[in-house]
Write an enzyme that holds these catalytic residues in place. Structure first.
Site, PDB file in Angstrom:
ATOM      1  CE  LYS A  11      -6.777 -15.093   1.902  1.00 49.02           C
ATOM      2  NZ  LYS A  11      -6.457 -16.310   2.685  1.00 49.02           N
ATOM      3  CG  ASP A  33      -3.933 -17.721   4.344  1.00 47.31           C
ATOM      4  OD1 ASP A  33      -3.255 -18.087   3.359  1.00 47.31           O
ATOM      5  OD2 ASP A  33      -5.138 -18.001   4.482  1.00 47.31           O
ATOM      6  CE1 TYR A  40      -1.067  -0.956   1.876  1.00 47.60           C
ATOM      7  CE2 TYR A  40       0.018   0.889   2.931  1.00 47.60           C
ATOM      8  CZ  TYR A  40      -0.391  -0.430   2.946  1.00 47.60           C
ATOM      9  OH  TYR A  40      -0.118  -1.221   4.025  1.00 47.60           O
ATOM     10  CG  ASP A  44       2.544  -1.952   5.809  1.00 44.44           C
ATOM     11  OD1 ASP A  44       3.526  -1.956   6.571  1.00 44.44           O
ATOM     12  OD2 ASP A  44       1.686  -1.060   5.829  1.00 44.44           O
TER      13      ASP A  44
HETATM   14  O1  LIG Z   1       2.498   5.639   6.171  1.00 41.29           O
HETATM   15  C1  LIG Z   1       2.338   5.153   7.282  1.00 41.29           C
HETATM   16  O2  LIG Z   1       2.012   5.824   8.257  1.00 41.29           O
HETATM   17  C2  LIG Z   1       2.556   3.673   7.486  1.00 41.29           C
HETATM   18  C3  LIG Z   1       3.335   3.042   6.379  1.00 41.29           C
HETATM   19  C4  LIG Z   1       3.876   1.718   6.736  1.00 41.29           C
HETATM   20  O3  LIG Z   1       3.522   1.081   7.697  1.00 41.29           O
HETATM   21  C5  LIG Z   1       4.932   1.162   5.894  1.00 41.29           C
HETATM   22  O4  LIG Z   1       5.188   1.660   4.817  1.00 41.29           O
HETATM   23  O5  LIG Z   1       5.531   0.149   6.304  1.00 41.29           O
HETATM   24 MG   LIG Z   2       4.523  -0.797   7.887  1.00 43.94          MG
END
Ligand SMILES: O=C(O)CCC(=O)C(=O)O
Ligand SMILES: [Mg+2]
Ligand SMILES: NC(=O)C1=CN([C@@H]2O[C@H](COP(=O)(O)OP(=O)(O)OC[C@H]3O[C@@H](n4cnc5c(N)ncnc54)[C@H](OP(=O)(O)O)[C@@H]3O)[C@@H](O)[C@H]2O)C=CC1
Length: 431
Positions: free
Chosen positions: A230, A296, A160, A320
């Protein structure tokens, strides 16, 4: 010069401050909000009525939130010609606690995520997402009540960070040349047509996230912290995250935790029975078990044996994925709240787990539950527990009456499907 370049100062209310590491919350705190794109608009209108009604009822008018609108996403672009005005960051820093709706991120190009940018700019290193079942909420699994987990997702690193270069650009060519010629990399399968992404994971970032998860587990009498990674494949990022986690747990919380690294050492030296006995004694003594799972199999086991998981500490991408998967087990993304927090500065931006669900935008249709429950987390963060409880009880009561939005109605027998705004009104009547 004033605080803001473009925004007016809040018309009412007082600032929340941090005193001796604790929030000092006035009776009329200024709380910035970002309405959000897409369905964010429908949801915010409904949610704010619920928040105001609960605070009014809980404190008989003595307390009131002074909402202060700040802008990001489409509304910011249409109003100020910027996706994320600097004034918004200033306001979120200045007023410490805020709440936001979802913001759209284009796929495969265009602007980078504003949601991620907010987390990074304010260094909100924990994405906290509690997942539990509310009685009456429809679920695709037989025992949703066994899911009671709290996800601590690392929120500032991992892929990210947005360090990537597109296929065919001079930049990616340069990176690939460097990797091949200076780093001896031989395994880029198609070097002429690859994009490249970089995944930074640090010891400092991992330590502070895992520390927050263990602190939470201790404070809330939880049984275990599972480090999800992972690390078999990504040894020096995900694998290091696991190792740093065990080291930190033993170094900083030695007398209050028992780790699977300890278990493995005892097993190697004294055999499996001794290791099992040591773990049993630790559990009996009320110690927190710090264990790990590869990502997983974790995704399988949260379905097949959810009761074995409690607090989860994981990296950004795993967190996420796990957030949406776990939300499905307890009724879906329509009821999945969250918060982005820096426990050191007190800064917190509350937000739902879901996105902008654009196909339902402005239809007054979607479930406002995720933002409403994010608001409950915010009220708890402020120490306004009475208002928080009032909302949680009203939500449970409304769902028990089978008054629900489309997402629950399609899974329930005999439900009355209502609009976003009607669901909020029903909740307020139930307070
Ligand atoms: O920033 C986004 O558009 C997606 C972020 C995301 O899916 C989350 O933080 O759960
Ligand atoms: Mg998300
Ligand atoms: N923190 C943030 O601001 C986030 C932003 N996003 C962004 O949102 C945009 C859309 O992302 P997408 O992947 O479609 O994911 P979304 O979470 O926006 O929507 C996916 C599906 O989830 C269900 N859903 C979402 N919100 C609700 C709700 N409030 N009530 C009931 N059901 C809901 C709907 O399912 P169904 O169709 O089955 O009814 C919807 O079609 C993207 O630009 C993405 O980047 C995504 C996640 C987080």
């Amino acid at each position: 010069m004033g605080l803001f370049d473009k925004y007016e100062l809040p018309a009412a209310g007082e600032k929340i401050t941090l005193q001796n590491g604790k929030l000092a919350v006035p009776d009329q705190p200024i709380i910035p909000f970002i309405e959000g794109d897409g369905t964010g608009r429908d949801i915010w209108k409904a949610s704010v009525r619920v928040f105001d009604a609960a605070v009014e009822k809980a404190y008989g008018g003595k307390r009131k939130i002074a909402w202060y609108e700040v802008y990001a996403g489409e509304k910011a672009y249409n109003t100020f010609g910027e996706w994320l005005p600097n004034d918004t960051l200033t306001a979120l820093r200045e007023y410490i606690v805020s709440i936001k709706g979802p913001l759209t991120t284009p796929v495969g190009g265009g602007i980078r995520s504003l949601n991620v940018a907010l987390r990074q700019e304010l260094d909100l290193y924990v994405c906290l997402r509690p997942v539990r079942h509310f009685s009456g909420v429809p679920s695709p699994v037989k025992h949703p009540e066994l899911v009671d987990m709290v996800i601590f997702r690392e929120n500032s690193e991992d892929i990210y960070a947005g360090i990537e270069w597109a296929e065919g650009t001079p930049e990616v060519e340069k990176v690939i040349k460097f990797l091949k010629e200076e780093m001896g990399v031989k395994k880029i399968r198609f070097p002429e047509t690859s994009g490249i992404g970089i995944k930074p994971v640090s010891k400092e970032g991992s330590d502070r996230l895992i520390r927050a998860a263990i602190e939470y587990a201790l404070k809330h009498n939880r049984k275990s912290v599972t480090i999800v990674h992972k690390g078999n494949i990504m040894k020096f990022t995900e694998g290091a995250f696991k190792n740093w986690g065990y080291e930190l747990a033993e170094r900083e919380y030695g007398d209050r935790v028992f780790t699977w690294a300890q278990y493995d050492r005892i097993k190697a030296e004294q055999g499996e029975d001794a290791a099992n006995q040591a773990q049993k004694e630790a559990v009996a003594a009320g110690k927190i078990i710090v264990k790990d799972a590869i990502a997983d199999i974790f995704l399988q086991q949260i379905l097949t044996r959810p009761a074995e998981f409690d607090v989860i500490a994981t990296l950004n991408l795993n967190g996420d994925y796990a957030s949406d998967a776990l939300a499905a087990q307890v009724g879906g993304i329509g009821i999945a709240p969250g918060a982005n927090i820096n426990y050191l500065t007190g800064h917190a931006v509350f937000e739902a787990t879901h996105g902008t669900a654009p196909k339902y935008a402005d239809l007054d249709k979607v479930n406002p539950g995720s933002v409403i429950l994010s608001g409950v987390m915010m009220l708890e963060h402020l120490g306004w527990q009475e208002a928080a409880d009032m909302i949680t009880n009203a939500l449970t009561k409304t769902i028990d009456q089978k008054v629900v939005t489309y997402d629950f109605a399609r899974l329930m027998e005999g439900a009355r499907e209502v609009k976003t705004s009607e669901f909020a009104s029903a909740m307020i009547e139930n307070m």
